[in-house]
Motif scaffolding. Sequence first.
Motif, PDB file in Angstrom:
ATOM      1  N   ASP A   1       9.689  32.415   6.506  1.00 13.29           N
ATOM      2  CA  ASP A   1      10.589  32.353   6.646  1.00 13.29           C
ATOM      3  C   ASP A   1      10.271  30.595   5.783  1.00 13.29           C
ATOM      4  O   ASP A   1       8.629  29.957   5.483  1.00 13.29           O
ATOM      5  CB  ASP A   1      10.678  31.324   7.708  1.00 13.29           C
ATOM      6  CG  ASP A   1      11.969  30.762   8.179  1.00 13.29           C
ATOM      7  OD1 ASP A   1      11.799  29.671   7.701  1.00 13.29           O
ATOM      8  OD2 ASP A   1      12.927  31.776   8.040  1.00 13.29           O
ATOM      9  N   LYS A   2      11.269  30.393   4.932  1.00 10.74           N
ATOM     10  CA  LYS A   2      11.293  29.403   4.113  1.00 10.74           C
ATOM     11  C   LYS A   2      10.214  28.213   4.790  1.00 10.74           C
ATOM     12  O   LYS A   2      10.080  27.070   4.141  1.00 10.74           O
ATOM     13  CB  LYS A   2      12.476  28.910   3.971  1.00 10.74           C
ATOM     14  CG  LYS A   2      13.368  29.778   2.636  1.00 10.74           C
ATOM     15  CD  LYS A   2      14.222  29.519   2.330  1.00 10.74           C
ATOM     16  CE  LYS A   2      14.620  30.601   0.881  1.00 10.74           C
ATOM     17  NZ  LYS A   2      16.481  29.469   1.142  1.00 10.74           N
ATOM     18  N   ALA A   3      10.922  27.932   6.282  1.00 11.31           N
ATOM     19  CA  ALA A   3      10.105  26.356   6.688  1.00 11.31           C
ATOM     20  C   ALA A   3       7.587  26.386   6.556  1.00 11.31           C
ATOM     21  O   ALA A   3       7.902  25.536   6.811  1.00 11.31           O
ATOM     22  CB  ALA A   3       9.881  26.634   8.651  1.00 11.31           C
ATOM     23  N   CYS A   4       7.530  27.971   6.320  1.00 10.19           N
ATOM     24  CA  CYS A   4       6.489  27.143   6.040  1.00 10.19           C
ATOM     25  C   CYS A   4       5.958  27.605   4.876  1.00 10.19           C
ATOM     26  O   CYS A   4       4.524  27.312   4.449  1.00 10.19           O
ATOM     27  CB  CYS A   4       6.026  29.716   6.812  1.00 10.19           C
ATOM     28  SG  CYS A   4       6.378  29.685   8.170  1.00 10.19           S
TER      29      CYS A   4
ATOM     30  N   GLU B   1       2.330  26.737  11.069  1.00 11.72           N
ATOM     31  CA  GLU B   1       1.120  25.671  11.595  1.00 11.72           C
ATOM     32  C   GLU B   1       0.801  27.609  11.418  1.00 11.72           C
ATOM     33  O   GLU B   1      -1.033  27.642  11.839  1.00 11.72           O
ATOM     34  CB  GLU B   1       1.107  26.077  13.507  1.00 11.72           C
ATOM     35  CG  GLU B   1       1.552  24.363  13.419  1.00 11.72           C
ATOM     36  CD  GLU B   1       3.585  24.698  14.464  1.00 11.72           C
ATOM     37  OE1 GLU B   1       3.833  23.503  13.869  1.00 11.72           O
ATOM     38  OE2 GLU B   1       3.991  25.659  13.973  1.00 11.72           O
ATOM     39  N   SER B   2       1.082  28.872  11.635  1.00 17.31           N
ATOM     40  CA  SER B   2       1.257  30.165  11.096  1.00 17.31           C
ATOM     41  C   SER B   2      -0.309  30.278  10.198  1.00 17.31           C
ATOM     42  O   SER B   2      -1.137  30.783   9.579  1.00 17.31           O
ATOM     43  CB  SER B   2       1.632  31.129  11.118  1.00 17.31           C
ATOM     44  OG  SER B   2       2.126  30.976  12.229  1.00 17.31           O
ATOM     45  N   VAL B   3       0.403  29.219   9.303  1.00 16.69           N
ATOM     46  CA  VAL B   3      -0.176  29.284   7.619  1.00 16.69           C
ATOM     47  C   VAL B   3      -1.437  29.357   7.346  1.00 16.69           C
ATOM     48  O   VAL B   3      -2.967  28.897   7.251  1.00 16.69           O
ATOM     49  CB  VAL B   3       0.833  28.596   6.448  1.00 16.69           C
ATOM     50  CG1 VAL B   3      -0.070  28.625   4.798  1.00 16.69           C
ATOM     51  CG2 VAL B   3       2.018  29.230   6.564  1.00 16.69           C
ATOM     52  N   ALA B   4      -1.818  28.018   8.446  1.00 18.93           N
ATOM     53  CA  ALA B   4      -3.252  27.210   8.971  1.00 18.93           C
ATOM     54  C   ALA B   4      -4.022  28.025   9.421  1.00 18.93           C
ATOM     55  O   ALA B   4      -5.095  28.045   8.849  1.00 18.93           O
ATOM     56  CB  ALA B   4      -3.347  26.360   9.609  1.00 18.93           C
TER      57      ALA B   4
ATOM     58  N   VAL C   1       2.120  40.227  11.178  1.00 20.60           N
ATOM     59  CA  VAL C   1       3.218  40.645  11.608  1.00 20.60           C
ATOM     60  C   VAL C   1       3.393  38.484  11.559  1.00 20.60           C
ATOM     61  O   VAL C   1       4.431  38.442  11.538  1.00 20.60           O
ATOM     62  CB  VAL C   1       2.569  40.817  13.151  1.00 20.60           C
ATOM     63  CG1 VAL C   1       3.321  40.185  13.859  1.00 20.60           C
ATOM     64  CG2 VAL C   1       2.600  42.318  13.486  1.00 20.60           C
ATOM     65  N   LEU C   2       2.343  38.429  11.899  1.00 27.31           N
ATOM     66  CA  LEU C   2       2.406  37.048  10.786  1.00 27.31           C
ATOM     67  C   LEU C   2       3.655  36.758  10.079  1.00 27.31           C
ATOM     68  O   LEU C   2       4.354  34.944   9.670  1.00 27.31           O
ATOM     69  CB  LEU C   2       1.511  35.943  10.715  1.00 27.31           C
ATOM     70  CG  LEU C   2       0.653  35.488  12.302  1.00 27.31           C
ATOM     71  CD1 LEU C   2      -0.349  34.936  11.774  1.00 27.31           C
ATOM     72  CD2 LEU C   2       1.804  35.108  13.507  1.00 27.31           C
TER      73      LEU C   2
END
Length: 194
Positions: A164-167, A135-138, A127-128
Motif C-alpha cells: 500500500d502507498k502508506a508503506c 511497520e512491515s517494511v522494517a 503475503v506482506l
Amino acid sequence: PPPRATHRRAGVSRLPEEWKPFVTQGGIQCIFSQPTIGDIGYETDQPASALTSADPLARTRALYQVETGSLKADVAQVVATVKDPDVLVRRRALFALGALKDPTTTPAIEAALTDPENSVRCAAAYVLGTVGRPESVASLARAIRRDNFFQLAETATVAMGTMDKACLPAIIAGAEDASWRVRVACIYALGRRS
C-alpha cells in the motif's frame, strides 16, 4: 472421512506415465506446474474443524478453502496454523491469512519471517505485499539482513513493490539502510512501483 492420501508419504508418483522411466531410474520429482495434493491437501472439501485435525492434508485443504473463500473459519484458528509442525500447512496458512486481509493477523505473518524453513519465510514476505503495514517494511528489512537466501530478498522486493502507498515512506527510508542488501531490495521495490 476423506480418502487416505499416499502422495509424498509413500512416494507415489503423480507424474504422467511417460515420466515413469525417469522415476524408476531415480529421477527426483521437484518441479510441479500445478497444485498437487501436498500443496492443497485432499481433493474433497473439509469442514472448519479440519484446521485442528491430526491429519496435515486435511489441515492443508481447509486452509486452501479459507484462501479461496469457500470455507469460513475463525481467524484465531487460522493464525494458530502458522506454527504448525508441517511446513506445507504453515505455508498454506500464510496464504490463507493474506486472503483474509485481517489487519490483526499481520504480526503473525511478520513473525513467520523467522520460520526455520526458507519457503515459509518467502511466503510470509510475499503475503506482506498484500496485507503489510508501514511497520512491515522494517520486518522485511530485518529478514533480509538476517537471511542469506536470495529467494527471501527477491520475494521481499516484490512484496515492497506491491505494498500500500502508506508503506512508501518506509521503503524510501530503507533505500538508505546500513545493509546494502536492504538498500538494493528497497531501490528495486521502488522501481517496481513506477
